[in-house]
Each structure stands twice: as structure tokens, then as C-alpha cells.
Write an enzyme that holds these catalytic residues in place. Structure first.
Site, PDB file in Angstrom:
ATOM      1  N   GLU A  97       0.805  -1.231   0.000  1.00 30.30           N
ATOM      2  CA  GLU A  97       0.000   0.000   0.000  1.00 30.30           C
ATOM      3  C   GLU A  97       0.833   1.274   0.000  1.00 30.30           C
ATOM      4  O   GLU A  97       0.746   2.094   0.918  1.00 30.30           O
ATOM      5  CB  GLU A  97      -0.957   0.001   1.194  1.00 30.30           C
ATOM      6  CG  GLU A  97      -1.980  -1.101   1.135  1.00 30.30           C
ATOM      7  CD  GLU A  97      -3.065  -0.972   2.199  1.00 30.30           C
ATOM      8  OE1 GLU A  97      -2.978  -0.070   3.049  1.00 30.30           O
ATOM      9  OE2 GLU A  97      -4.013  -1.780   2.177  1.00 30.30           O
ATOM     10  N   GLU A 102      -5.243  -8.657   0.786  1.00 27.32           N
ATOM     11  CA  GLU A 102      -5.961  -8.377   2.036  1.00 27.32           C
ATOM     12  C   GLU A 102      -7.441  -8.168   1.742  1.00 27.32           C
ATOM     13  O   GLU A 102      -7.805  -7.551   0.736  1.00 27.32           O
ATOM     14  CB  GLU A 102      -5.449  -7.089   2.721  1.00 27.32           C
ATOM     15  CG  GLU A 102      -4.072  -7.191   3.314  1.00 27.32           C
ATOM     16  CD  GLU A 102      -3.605  -5.888   3.970  1.00 27.32           C
ATOM     17  OE1 GLU A 102      -4.451  -5.083   4.415  1.00 27.32           O
ATOM     18  OE2 GLU A 102      -2.384  -5.686   4.022  1.00 27.32           O
TER      19      GLU A 102
HETATM   20  C1  BGP Z   1      -4.340  -2.022   5.388  1.00 30.34           C
HETATM   21  C2  BGP Z   1      -2.971  -2.371   5.873  1.00 30.34           C
HETATM   22  C3  BGP Z   1      -2.941  -3.341   6.999  1.00 30.34           C
HETATM   23  C4  BGP Z   1      -4.096  -3.265   7.950  1.00 30.34           C
HETATM   24  C5  BGP Z   1      -5.433  -3.043   7.267  1.00 30.34           C
HETATM   25  C6  BGP Z   1      -6.565  -2.728   8.195  1.00 30.34           C
HETATM   26  O1  BGP Z   1      -4.351  -0.705   4.953  1.00 30.34           O
HETATM   27  O2  BGP Z   1      -2.179  -2.887   4.840  1.00 30.34           O
HETATM   28  O3  BGP Z   1      -1.681  -3.258   7.589  1.00 30.34           O
HETATM   29  O4  BGP Z   1      -3.859  -2.477   9.034  1.00 30.34           O
HETATM   30  O5  BGP Z   1      -5.358  -2.035   6.311  1.00 30.34           O
HETATM   31  O6  BGP Z   1      -6.585  -1.374   8.489  1.00 30.34           O
HETATM   32  P1  BGP Z   1      -6.882  -0.807   9.904  1.00 30.34           P
HETATM   33  O7  BGP Z   1      -5.886  -1.450  10.806  1.00 30.34           O
HETATM   34  O8  BGP Z   1      -6.693   0.669   9.792  1.00 30.34           O
HETATM   35  O9  BGP Z   1      -8.272  -1.161  10.239  1.00 30.34           O
END
Ligand code: BGP
Length: 477
Positions: free
Chosen positions: A166, A378
Site C-alpha cells: 500500500e 488483504e
Molecule cells: C491495510 C494495511 C494493513 C491493515 C489493514 C486494516 O491498509 O495494509 O496493515 O492495518 O489495512 O486497516 P486498519 O488497521 O486501519 O483497520
């Protein structure tokens, strides 16, 4: 009749070093920018740190064993640069290399394919101190040197590599929104320069890997939020086009084509914020793009684009980092677009839209625009979970994942080549801005915000047993 998922489909789950490992100063590890950032008062929710996280560093065997019992096909994790090079460059730390050797071997022992992210946001603080990390072109060589060390050490056993997680998020949160290190706001000029450095680091990493391991599979993971025009007003359709160029294609075109979208570039010129490029950069970006094997997609939500007046909202408006529904404010780029809520979609407690069809749209768009295979690196639901009589019932998570998997199956029927689906996350872990109570895992971890409370014991949730069946039936559950 549906084609269904291919026989060799990689059912997986994902994590990132800083969010699970803990052991922040163990065995020679250096300090990262996040180790430092979380110590700045007020920077993160509840002043939580990843010092101990969920102690995966010491409990990886237990975690992998649960993965094996679940039948997981692939586990995506990231490597902490500071374990390998405590100072970012210079001397390598054998104990750090050994940790990932152990983790990789443990996965392979059970037939779980390791999928390795080279960089998931934790930059060695030493490089911030030496030359401001991503802001300097020097980062490119150090990055590639670090990546090559990983390829040399693990390339014989790791086939799937993700160069960077990301880039769109860590750069916009770091230089526009002030919420990730280095905590800058509205610094457009640096933001685009930093992105060019990251693109060069990505591209040179791809070239280095393919030279060493031509059969390896590589791509970057992009946080992709497909966008709807607010309504049929032409100015809102144009807002969507601007959004896509500046928020999606600005990155994905580089990974897939090795060039910046022309109209976005023209906008940057009008603002005086085009990045400085060196001779030969374009050539390198193009060569790498030709060798990329997939587009990694982190899909959570869709958004809406509406025309935003030149005096309209900016990028630094409040996000919902508390889980108090309805507290997120609209963000945007003055003169182009803003992203209002979508009344047609339900949302999570953190005001993220729940839109399963979006995952199909990601795949469709990547297929028609780039003709590349997709790795869903993800996808998941952040929620407050509760332990009841030693069990965690999370039907909301099952419903969320099930609906997304159904749409993914449709994408395959649409002709998209989808190689893997990784849920976020495997165990509960640290959410960068939201602390430990925004949970995503299949495996519950008894952990409070305070480092010293909670046993860190693991409890498989209902969704764990459900996903086991999904894997067994190759997505028919
Ligand atoms: C993405 C990232 C992750 C993870 C996920 C959930 O942007 O790659 O590392 O954190 O989001 O986001 P959040 O933790 O803000 O809910």
C-alpha cells in the site's frame, strides 16, 4: 454453471511484522520509524505500541500450527527491515535472518506457501535520521540492497514476493494526512517525490528478483477502493475520473505499464508538484512493469466521488479511529473531488463501507485495463469481538468474508485470473491507528491496549472453523 475456483487456488491469510511480532528490540533488531512514531504523544489512538504486539516473534510455532490445522494454503507476512539491517544498511544481523528462516521452514513443514512482503511500512529509523528515508533518492539503493539480501537468503524457498504494501496509503498518510511517519500534512510536492522514489525502489527490486529467480512471482500490493460517481451529474462523473487517475491509476499504471497517467501528470504540472526523475527512470519502470506477475489488491471498501469546490474540504479531516460509528468526516481534494458517504451501503463501526461487489470490480478493472492476474492480498472486517465462555462467535465476519468470496468467484467467471485470496488478518493484531480492539483475525488474541495486561492466549473464532471448510471445499462453503 460457475467455473469455481481453480484447483491450485491459494486460500490464505495475512499479517505484517510490526502488527504481530513484538520483540521490538529483540536479538539485535534496530529501531524503526514506527517504533519511534508511536512514542510521540497523541499520534496514535490510545498511545498503543507494537512493542509486544501479539508476540508472534516468540509464538510463531503455535500460530503456524493453528494455520496447519486450518489447512491454510498460503500465509502472507512481512519482514522487518530492522531485523535484517538494524541501521537500514551496513552490517547484516544474522539473528534477524534466522528468525525468518525459522518461520519460512515452519510454514513449509506443513505445506503452507510463504508469501513475503518486503516492506510493510516499518522503515529503519537510522535511514530517517541519515537522509529522511523515502524523501531521499538514496533510499532506492538501500531498499534494493535489503531486498536482495532477502532474495539471496530465502529465494530458494519463497516463490511469491510482494515488493511493497500500500504505497498509496503510507505515502498519503505520511505526507498529506499527518497520520503515519513522518507525520507531515499537505506536503504535495514531497508526497509525489517520495512516490517516485518508492516506484523506483519497487521497480529495481522486481528486476533484481527476476535476475536471481526468473520463476519467482512478484507484484506490489495496492489499497484499491473502486469509486462510484455520486450521481449522474456530469461534474460528478468527472470527479470520479479525477479520483481514479489520482488515487488509483497513479499507482497501478506504474506497476503495470511503467508510466504515470498523462492526465494526472498534467494536473501535477498545473500545481507545480511533479516529481523529479532521472535519466533512465522511465526505462527501468517499463522493464519492471513488463516482468510483474500480478497486481496485489488490498480490498476493504468502495467510495463515492463528488465534485469538490476549490474552497472545499481537504485531506486532513478527521477519520474515525475510535469505532464510534458516524464520526468520520468527508475528505477531498479542493477543485477536484470529495468522498461523501454512500447511503446505499452498510458500514463497519469505523465507517468503512461494506460492499462485496467492490472486490469483483477491482478484479474486472485490473483485468480489462492491465490484463494482469490478481492476488487479493488483504480483505477483511474490523470489529469489536467478545469472548463468551471461552469462545468467540463472529457471524458478522463470516458473513462479510462469505459475501466477498462469492463475488470473487463471479470475477473468475467473468474471466479474471485470480491466484490467491488472503484475508486480513490471521491472528488479531495491532491496527496502526486504532489499537488492538479493532479485530480482524480468525484467531482471537487476549490482548488489551496496555502491554502488560492480557495473556496473549490464542482462541480460534467461529470464523476460523468456517474458513477451514471454505478451504476444504475450495470455496464452495
Ligand atoms: C491495510 C494495511 C494493513 C491493515 C489493514 C486494516 O491498509 O495494509 O496493515 O492495518 O489495512 O486497516 P486498519 O488497521 O486501519 O483497520
Amino acid at each position: 454453471k460457475s467455473k469455481g475456483f481453480p484447483q491450485d487456488f491459494l486460500w490464505g491469510s495475512a499479517s505484517a511484522a510490526y502488527q504481530v511480532e513484538g520483540g521490538w528490540d529483540a536479538d539485535g533488531k534496530g529501531v524503526s520509524n514506527w517504533d519511534k512514531f508511536v512514542r510521540i504523544p497523541g499520534k496514535t489512538f490510545k498511545a498503543t505500541t507494537g512493542d509486544k504486539a501479539v508476540d508472534h516473534y516468540h509464538r510463531y510455532k503455535e500460530d503456524v500450527k493453528l494455520m496447519a490445522e486450518m489447512g491454510l494454503k498460503t500465509y502472507r507476512f512481512s519482514i522487518a527491515w530492522t531485523r535484517i539491517y538494524p541501521n537500514g544498511n551496513g552490517e547484516v544481523n544474522e539473528a534477524g535472518l534466522q528468525f525468518y528462516d525459522n518461520l519460512i521452514n515452519e510454514l513449509l513443514k506443513y505445506g503452507i506457501e510463504p508469501m513475503v512482503t518486503v516492506y510493510h511500512w516499518d522503515m529503519p529509523q537510522a535511514l530517517e535520521d541519515q537522509y529522511h528515508g523515502w524523501e531521499s533518492r538514496q533510499i532506492v539503493d538501500d531498499y534494493v540492497n535489503y531486498a536482495k539480501t532477502l532474495f539471496e537468503r530465502y529465494g530458494d524457498r519463497v516463490k511469491y514476493w510482494i515488493t511493497m504494501n500500500e504505497q498509496n496509503i503510507f505515502t498519503s498518510f505520511g505526507w498529506l494526512k499527518g497520520m503515519h511517519p513522518p507525520g507531515k500534512e499537505n506536503d504535495m510536492k514531497t508526497f509525489y517525490q517520495v512516490n517516485h522514489h518508492a516506484n523506483m525502489a519497487h521497480a529495481k527490486t522486481v528486476l533484481a528478483l527476476k535476475e536471481m529467480y526468473p520463476d519467482a512471482k512478484v507484484g506490489a500490493s495496492f489499497a484499491y477502493s473502486p469509486c462510484y460517481a455520486y450521481d449522474r451529474k456530469p461534474e460528478n462523473a468527472m470527479a470520479k475520473a479525477d479520483y481514479d487517475d489520482l488515487q488509483n491509476y497513479w499507482w497501478m499504471d506504474v506497476y503495470a505499464y511503467g508510466r504515470y497517467p498523462r492526465s494526472a501528470w498534467a494536473y501535477l504540472e498545473s500545481q507545480g508538484v511533479t516529481p523529479q526523475m532521472e535519466d533512465g527512470d522511465e526505462d527501468i519502470l517499463k522493464k519492471a512493469a513488463a516482468l510483474v506477475d500480478f497486481m496485489g489488491v488490498n480490498y476493504y471498501q468502495t467510495c463515492v466521488a463528488e465534485y469538490n469546490d476549490i474552497n472545499g474540504v481537504g485531506m486532513t479531516n478527521t477519520m474515525n479511529n475510535t469505532g464510534e460509528k458516524g464520526t468520520a468526516q468527508v475528505q477531498g481534494v479542493p477543485g477536484l473531488y470529495k468522498n461523501p458517504a454512500n447511503d446505499f451501503l452498510p458500514t463497519t463501526d469505523w465507517d468503512w463501507t461494506i460492499d462485496p461487489m467492490g472486490i469483483r470490480m477491482c478484479c474486472r478493472d485490473i483485468t480489462s485495463r492491465y490484463d494482469l492476474p490478481v492476488v487479493i492480498s488483504e480483505n477483511g472486517l474490523g470489529a469489536f469481538d467478545k469472548v463468551e465462555d471461552g469462545q468467540v462467535h463472529d457471524p458478522y465476519r463470516i458473513a462479510y468474508l462469505k459475501a466477498h468470496i462469492e463475488e470473487l468467484k463471479k470475477a473468475i467467471d467473468d474471466g479474471c485470473r485470480v491466484l490467491a485470496y488472503c484475508t486480513w488478518s490471521y491472528t488479531d493484531l495491532l491496527s496502526w491507528l486504532n489499537g488492538y480492539q479493532k479485530r480482524y483475525g480468525f484467531v482471537y488474541v487476549d490482548r488489551e491496549e496496555d502491554e502488560n495486561s492480557g495473556t496473549l492466549n490464542r482462541i480460534p473464532k467461529d470464523s476460523y472453523y468456517w474458513y477451514k471448510k471454505v478451504i476444504e471445499t475450495n470455496g464452495e462453503e
